[in-house]
Write a protein that holds these residues in place. Structure first.
Motif, PDB file in Angstrom:
ATOM      1  N   ASP A  36       0.859  -1.167   0.000  1.00  0.00           N
ATOM      2  CA  ASP A  36       0.000   0.000   0.000  1.00  0.00           C
ATOM      3  C   ASP A  36       0.904   1.229   0.000  1.00  0.00           C
ATOM      4  N   ILE A  37       0.809   2.031  -1.043  1.00  0.00           N
ATOM      5  CA  ILE A  37       1.642   3.227  -1.186  1.00  0.00           C
ATOM      6  C   ILE A  37       0.744   4.438  -0.982  1.00  0.00           C
ATOM      7  N   SER A  38       1.107   5.299  -0.029  1.00  0.00           N
ATOM      8  CA  SER A  38       0.234   6.387   0.399  1.00  0.00           C
ATOM      9  C   SER A  38       1.033   7.678   0.492  1.00  0.00           C
ATOM     10  N   CYS A  39       0.292   8.778   0.651  1.00  0.00           N
ATOM     11  CA  CYS A  39       0.876  10.096   0.864  1.00  0.00           C
ATOM     12  C   CYS A  39       0.149  10.745   2.033  1.00  0.00           C
ATOM     13  N   ASP A  50      -5.825  16.917   9.296  1.00  0.00           N
ATOM     14  CA  ASP A  50      -6.985  16.862   8.403  1.00  0.00           C
ATOM     15  C   ASP A  50      -6.925  15.528   7.651  1.00  0.00           C
ATOM     16  N   ASP A  51      -7.881  14.620   7.955  1.00  0.00           N
ATOM     17  CA  ASP A  51      -7.874  13.298   7.346  1.00  0.00           C
ATOM     18  C   ASP A  51      -8.075  13.341   5.836  1.00  0.00           C
ATOM     19  N   ARG A  52      -8.574  14.444   5.300  1.00  0.00           N
ATOM     20  CA  ARG A  52      -8.806  14.525   3.861  1.00  0.00           C
ATOM     21  C   ARG A  52      -7.496  14.575   3.079  1.00  0.00           C
ATOM     22  N   TYR A  53      -6.385  14.788   3.763  1.00  0.00           N
ATOM     23  CA  TYR A  53      -5.092  14.855   3.087  1.00  0.00           C
ATOM     24  C   TYR A  53      -4.273  13.596   3.324  1.00  0.00           C
ATOM     25  N   PHE A  54      -4.972  12.526   3.694  1.00  0.00           N
ATOM     26  CA  PHE A  54      -4.372  11.196   3.692  1.00  0.00           C
ATOM     27  C   PHE A  54      -4.784  10.533   2.383  1.00  0.00           C
ATOM     28  N   ILE A  55      -3.868  10.498   1.398  1.00  0.00           N
ATOM     29  CA  ILE A  55      -4.165  10.030   0.047  1.00  0.00           C
ATOM     30  C   ILE A  55      -3.718   8.576  -0.058  1.00  0.00           C
ATOM     31  N   ASN A  58      -8.244   4.280  -0.929  1.00  0.00           N
ATOM     32  CA  ASN A  58      -9.653   4.522  -0.647  1.00  0.00           C
ATOM     33  C   ASN A  58     -10.001   6.010  -0.658  1.00  0.00           C
ATOM     34  N   GLN A  59      -9.004   6.881  -0.811  1.00  0.00           N
ATOM     35  CA  GLN A  59      -9.208   8.315  -0.923  1.00  0.00           C
ATOM     36  C   GLN A  59      -8.172   8.847  -1.899  1.00  0.00           C
ATOM     37  N   PRO A  60      -8.465   8.806  -3.203  1.00  0.00           N
ATOM     38  CA  PRO A  60      -7.433   9.031  -4.219  1.00  0.00           C
ATOM     39  C   PRO A  60      -7.056  10.484  -4.472  1.00  0.00           C
ATOM     40  N   LYS A  61      -7.689  11.463  -3.823  1.00  0.00           N
ATOM     41  CA  LYS A  61      -7.310  12.847  -4.086  1.00  0.00           C
ATOM     42  C   LYS A  61      -7.736  13.718  -2.919  1.00  0.00           C
ATOM     43  N   SER A  62      -7.061  14.872  -2.804  1.00  0.00           N
ATOM     44  CA  SER A  62      -7.373  15.848  -1.770  1.00  0.00           C
ATOM     45  C   SER A  62      -8.554  16.714  -2.231  1.00  0.00           C
ATOM     46  N   ALA A  90      -1.971  25.268   5.324  1.00  0.00           N
ATOM     47  CA  ALA A  90      -1.934  24.435   6.531  1.00  0.00           C
ATOM     48  C   ALA A  90      -1.120  23.171   6.335  1.00  0.00           C
ATOM     49  N   ILE A  91      -0.913  22.747   5.094  1.00  0.00           N
ATOM     50  CA  ILE A  91      -0.130  21.539   4.813  1.00  0.00           C
ATOM     51  C   ILE A  91       1.316  21.966   4.589  1.00  0.00           C
ATOM     52  N   GLN A  92       2.207  21.517   5.489  1.00  0.00           N
ATOM     53  CA  GLN A  92       3.605  21.912   5.449  1.00  0.00           C
ATOM     54  C   GLN A  92       4.533  20.779   4.991  1.00  0.00           C
ATOM     55  N   LYS A  93       3.972  19.574   4.865  1.00  0.00           N
ATOM     56  CA  LYS A  93       4.837  18.439   4.532  1.00  0.00           C
ATOM     57  C   LYS A  93       4.009  17.341   3.872  1.00  0.00           C
ATOM     58  N   LEU A  94       4.569  16.700   2.850  1.00  0.00           N
ATOM     59  CA  LEU A  94       3.976  15.533   2.194  1.00  0.00           C
ATOM     60  C   LEU A  94       4.950  14.373   2.372  1.00  0.00           C
ATOM     61  N   SER A  95       4.493  13.333   3.047  1.00  0.00           N
ATOM     62  CA  SER A  95       5.339  12.165   3.319  1.00  0.00           C
ATOM     63  C   SER A  95       4.825  10.983   2.504  1.00  0.00           C
TER      64      SER A  95
END
Length: 591
Positions: A36-39, A50-55, A58-62, A90-95
């Motif tokens: 499972d590859i996620s961002c 904000d859970d909406r920015y867990f890509i 099952n949630q393919p986009k912000s 508000a989003i300072q990092k994408l992991s």
């Protein structure tokens, strides 16, 4: 040309490409495993507020589609579209992470990578292999983080838990939902910033030597199959003779009378005879006799089953004629394919050497040794030791500190860092004007650097032996020359040891107090001695002592190895006194 990053490398996005519409591709695979590859879109505290920015699948986009999951394409296991100028403040990092779905560990993965493509051209790639991990079930591959401008860091840090544990680590909540298929980008076409798509390979044609595929014919119901004993080749029927009754199936040989053969032999008819029954426990295997068909017992009518032809009645089956009852029969001699056997040494009976297995040639390599072979087995003893502690000795001369545990910066001797993993910042730690004057006057000056961030730093210096000493509100006196690193939470100062008859009239040392760890370095393995009223130590050999010990300077005359003509050999010794429980640490070396 794409830049090749190593673990820990960082760069500004503007130094890699002028664009902000980026393609991120991840390639990771292992036999029998799925990933499972996620961002994770994190805030300034590196939390998933904000859970909406867990890509993920099952949630393919912000919400504003600044981060989109594209699916597998162009040779990548998973891919993303990241539009940096559309990401909220508000989003300072994408992991970007990869986790194993089910059982398995990251050491099983093959060569993989995470790459960034801009305008259809790859600009940076970080490659990794499973040999960099051990039992972890997840890995943080790379980060986009905002530090005045957007930057990219190759992380490559393993994580013990799976996707749920990784989600909890970022402050998210696990919800059980049905997985949904990833949605393609709008318009159903691959965006122009992505790499060119690779055409799917055409199905391979059937081999020329194979038979053509027959049409599918519905099968009629079959009668229940009755297992039958295997039979040998049947004689051809006589022309015109009426078919007779089927020949009865051969009776299997007795359990203790069938000989043991090395491998089944195929007769001219092409059928393989049934394997013979094993020899009885304790009885050596018997080879088929001359002109005897394999599987045939060769038993004489009236002979006791299992009795060797010519055996005296009453003799134990399997016993060699003339052998004393109870004596172990000798192991059968197997002819060696490498020539006639060498004569037995003087005084040793003929036969295989003691402990040898019958039928296996001696002196010939038999497969892979139990410990394994190859590069992986050779490097296994030197792998990183994951313990989950803040300070971990990797060996006697290498120390690892995890800055993410405790959240306290570390002060280390300048130039002692040999490598680091993760997001770590190094800065100069000055002692100030007064500190420099005191350090120069007392000889206890330490040139330090401050290590901050989230990652692991490996420290060493000239192969010295390293010893972490944890303080819990107590104190220890250490010479500044013997200090490698310590937690910034510790308080330290220069302590004066009064005395007479020595240059300057005093000696100095560093006193560390508080709660934390100080890493002491020694030449060789030190010894810890209790303090008694008659404890003396050379000031050039003593490394540390408990802060509650009373130290008295004592001058004595002795012969030194480096004494020159006219030199008195006078040196300075330290006498230690104190209550029971005090100690000193001495190294097998003199400065």
């Amino acid at each position: 040309m794409a830049r090749e990053f190593q673990r820990g490398h960082k760069a500004k996005i503007s130094d890699l490409t002028a664009g902000t519409d980026l393609y991120v591709g991840v390639q990771i695979a292992a036999p029998g495993l799925s990933f499972d590859i996620s961002c994770f879109g994190l805030d300034a505290d590196e939390q998933l507020s904000d859970d909406r920015y867990f890509i993920f699948f099952n949630q393919p986009k912000s919400p504003e589609e600044s981060i989109q999951l594209l699916g597998a394409q162009a040779g990548d296991t998973e891919s993303f579209r990241v539009t940096l100028d559309r990401i909220p403040a508000a989003i300072q990092k994408l992991s970007f992470t990869a986790t194993i779905d089910g059982a398995g560990q990251m050491s099983q993965v093959g060569p993989g990578y995470i790459r960034i493509v801009a305008g259809g051209e790859e600009v940076v790639r970080y490659a990794f292999t499973g040999s960099e991990f051990t039992t972890e079930r997840a890995v943080m591959l790379g980060d986009f983080y905002l530090k005045d401008v957007w930057r990219f860091a190759a992380v490559g840090q393993g994580f013990d838990g799976g996707l749920d544990a990784l989600l909890k680590n970022f402050g998210g909540e696990v919800a059980e939902e049905e997985p949904a298929a990833p949605q393609p980008p709008a318009g159903g076409q691959v965006p122009g910033f992505a790499p060119p798509a690779q055409s799917a390979p055409a199905p391979a044609p059937p081999p020329a030597f194979g038979a053509p595929a027959a049409p599918q014919v519905p099968h009629a119901p079959q009668a229940p199959h009755i297992p039958q004993a295997p039979q040998g080749p049947q004689p051809a029927p006589v022309f015109g003779a009426p078919p007779g009754p089927p020949a009865p199936a051969p009776v299997p040989p007795p359990m203790h009378g069938a000989p043991t053969i090395a491998a089944p032999m195929t007769p001219p008819g092409g059928t393989v005879p049934p394997p013979p029954a094993p020899a009885p426990y304790g009885q050596p295997p018997q080879q088929p006799q001359f002109d005897q068909i394999p599987g045939q017992t060769g038993q004489v009518p009236g002979q006791i089953p299992g009795q060797v032809p010519g055996q005296v009645p009453g003799q134990v089956p399997g016993q060699v004629p003339g052998q004393i009852p109870g004596q172990v029969p000798p192991a059968p001699q197997v002819p060696s394919p490498y020539g006639p056997p060498a004569p037995a040494p003087y005084g040793q009976p003929p036969g295989p050497p003691l402990g040898a297995q019958p039928g296996i040639p001696q002196g010939v390599p038999q497969g892979v040794p139990p410990g394994g072979a190859g590069l992986q087995a050779a490097l296994q003893p030197y792998k990183e030791l994951p313990t989950g502690q803040r300070w971990t000795p990797q060996n006697g001369q290498l120390m690892r500190v995890d800055l993410g545990m405790g959240g306290t910066p570390v002060l280390a001797r300048q130039g002692s860092m040999v490598m680091y993993q993760g997001k770590v910042d190094f800065s100069y730690k000055g002692a100030g004007f007064a500190g420099r004057i005191v350090g120069n006057a007392t000889g206890q000056e330490m040139q330090l650097m401050r290590c901050t961030g989230r990652g692991q730093v490996f420290l060493a210096e000239e192969g010295a032996h390293l010893h972490p000493v944890e303080l819990q509100g107590d104190g220890i006196c250490v010479s500044a020359e013997s200090v490698l690193a310590f937690d910034e939470s510790l308080q330290y100062e220069v302590r004066r040891i009064e005395g007479h008859g020595i240059p300057g009239g005093a000696l100095f040392t560093m006193l560390f107090q508080g709660t934390g760890t100080v890493v002491v370095k020694t030449h060789g393995t030190p010894v810890v001695l209790p303090v008694t009223p008659t404890t003396f130590a050379d000031c050039n050999a003593v490394v540390a002592w408990s802060s509650a010990s009373q130290v008295i300077i004592s001058s004595q005359v002795r012969l030194r190895r480096n004494a020159y003509p006219g030199h008195s050999g006078e040196t300075v010794n330290l006498q230690f006194r104190g209550a029971p429980g005090n100690f000193i640490v001495v190294q097998p070396y003199e400065v």
